[in-house]
Design an enzyme around this catalytic site. Structure first.
Site, short mmCIF file in Angstrom:
data_model
loop_
_atom_site.label_atom_id
_atom_site.label_comp_id
_atom_site.label_asym_id
_atom_site.label_seq_id
_atom_site.Cartn_x
_atom_site.Cartn_y
_atom_site.Cartn_z
N LYS A 148 25.61 -19.41 47.92
CA LYS A 148 24.86 -18.42 47.14
C LYS A 148 25.52 -18.09 45.81
CE LYS A 148 24.78 -14.11 48.56
NZ LYS A 148 24.40 -12.84 49.24
N ASN A 169 20.13 -11.90 46.94
CA ASN A 169 20.07 -12.39 48.31
C ASN A 169 18.94 -13.38 48.52
OD1 ASN A 169 22.23 -10.90 49.73
ND2 ASN A 169 21.07 -9.11 49.07
N HIS A 179 10.13 -41.35 10.74
CA HIS A 179 9.18 -41.67 11.80
C HIS A 179 9.73 -42.73 12.75
CE1 HIS A 179 6.65 -40.60 8.27
NE2 HIS A 179 7.27 -41.61 7.69
#
Length: 455
Positions: free
Chosen positions: A20, A223, A359
């Site tokens: 986490k 969480n 280009h």
């Protein structure tokens, strides 16, 4: 001061194999935000408590000034701090932080530490409109904090309290060690709560003080992916607000993402849906078009980046014009007044002042002089399948459209390459070089005709 950061949680609700505390917020792990704030307080000891995915967390931190403790079983916050106590200096207080609460400001923590001093227990609390899920702060008739009651252990009266515990506290280290040794897991969760040290302190007559953050978002934790996304938006809003206060023009402050450090000069304008990653500098008068991604790059004064460009580890010179739909890859350095147009890719190349590739071109591993014109469809053929080779184009050269420069090769000063040339040998300065088959017209040729299918 000791600082202990709790980072052992599994984060089941994240539904991810990634620990986490390693999930990113504004481009860096949650834990990295907490460590960064902790370091501003110059702790004598900084300990991170790891558990789930501990090896990955250690690898991310990778700093010699940080010690680690391991919580093999997730038995609560009190149990987590127990794993770190042997590494703490008892002569100074200990501050406990959380690896999934990333946005607490250093000023708020300093206020808490200052209020607690060396002999008080200090608790960071906040008043919430909806306190569901948080431990409630219980005070006596005199307003003194006496205990913290977790949601699952609270009665109806306690559930009505809106002042809640953030989990962040500071207290004398020797006292903390003695209180932790007395903790029990006789509660609804079957865990050792760090918050129970509040009751221990009150029973021993240790003064308990509190401090409060300036904003509720400082204490928000993560969480779930939902909470992570909410916190990302909050933090991005705060970053956009600071940019506006610094004088940057944001066409829509709700549509910018800063995932690192963005430094802006005066009169910078940023259009919508731009992403800035790593360390990005925008000098005075820079304009960034919509839907542009810039990573670890410097854009010098007066340059304009048109929409849908991607710039990574590159330098754009003053008054240059890039895009739309251009890509500058790592190692690119553009001098002043360089034009890189639509669908042009530049990689590991240096382009001098006033040169243009307007280009459909690829310029890779090249050194390009001043006032060079690179025509549409030009390709530097820099790779033979095993090795990279450089192309050198000197000042005032003109590269015709649909030209291939097979490196290693040099185009001399003022040289012209005719359209369609495949250059395999150096082109001398000041001369026209052409390599293509002579044009032929076949009078008797007939175009094939498709046969009609029967049936």
């Amino acid at each position: 001061m000791n600082i202990v950061i709790l980072a052992a949680g599994m984060g089941k609700r994240m539904r991810s194999a990634l620990p986490k505390v390693l999930h990113p917020l504004t481009g860096k792990p949650l834990l990295a935000h907490v460590i960064e704030t902790a370091r501003t307080m110059s702790p004598t000891r900084l300990v991170v408590v790891v558990g789930h995915g501990g090896d990955r967390v250690r690898e991310m931190v990778g700093a010699p000034d940080i010690a680690f403790a391991t919580q093999d079983k997730q038995l609560g916050t009190g149990h987590a701090v127990m794993q770190a106590v042997d590494q703490l200096d008892e002569s100074v207080p200990t501050l406990v932080l959380y690896g999934d609460v990333p946005l607490t400001r250093a000023e708020t923590l300093s206020a808490l530490v200052g209020a607690a001093g060396n002999d008080h227990l200090g608790v960071l609390t906040v008043h919430l409109g909806d306190p569901t899920g948080y431990g409630r702060i219980v005070r006596d008739a005199a307003g003194r904090i006496t205990r913290i009651v977790e949601q699952k252990d609270a009665n109806e009266t306690q559930l009505a309290i809106h002042e809640v515990n953030t989990g962040i506290l500071v207290c004398p280290t020797a006292k903390l060690k003695s209180w932790l040794a007395t903790l029990s897991n006789d509660n609804a969760q079957g865990e050792y709560y760090l918050t129970d040290v509040i009751e221990r302190a009150a029973s021993e007559g240790v003064p308990i003080t509190s401090a409060h953050p300036l904003a509720e978002w400082e204490t928000l934790g993560v969480n779930s992916k939902v909470q992570l996304a909410e916190l990302e938006r909050i933090h991005q809003r705060n970053l956009a607000q600071q940019l506006l206060e610094d004088g940057v023009t944001l066409i829509d402050p709700a549509r910018i993402d800063v995932r690192g450090k963005l430094t802006c000069g005066r009169d910078v304008v940023i259009d919508v849906n731009c992403i800035f990653e790593g360390d990005v500098t925008l000098a005075d008068g820079v304009r960034i078009g919509a839907h542009t991604v810039i990573r670890d790059a410097a854009i010098e004064a007066g340059a304009e980046i048109l929409p849908f460009c991607h710039i990574e580890r590159a330098k754009v010179g003053a008054d240059s014009r890039i895009g739309p739909y251009a890509r500058l890859r790592p190692g690119t350095e553009l001098a002043e007044d360089v034009h890189i147009g639509n669908f042009v890719e530049v990689k590991n190349s240096q382009i001098a002042a006033h040169s243009k590739a307007n280009h459909l071109a690829y310029v890779g591993d090249a050194t390009v002089g001043s006032r060079v014109n690179i025509g549409a469809g030009t390709i530097t053929c820099n790779y033979d399948g095993a090795n990279k080779f450089r192309t050198v184009i000197e000042d005032d050269a003109f590269i015709g459209s649909d030209t291939q420069l097979v490196a290693p090769v040099r185009v001399g000063k003022g040289a012209t390459l005719g359209a369609g040339t495949t250059l395999t040998k150096d082109a001398p300065e000041g001369k026209l070089t052409v390599s293509r088959a002579r044009q032929v017209t076949i009078d008797s040729w007939q175009r094939p005709v498709k046969q009609k299918k029967e049936g």
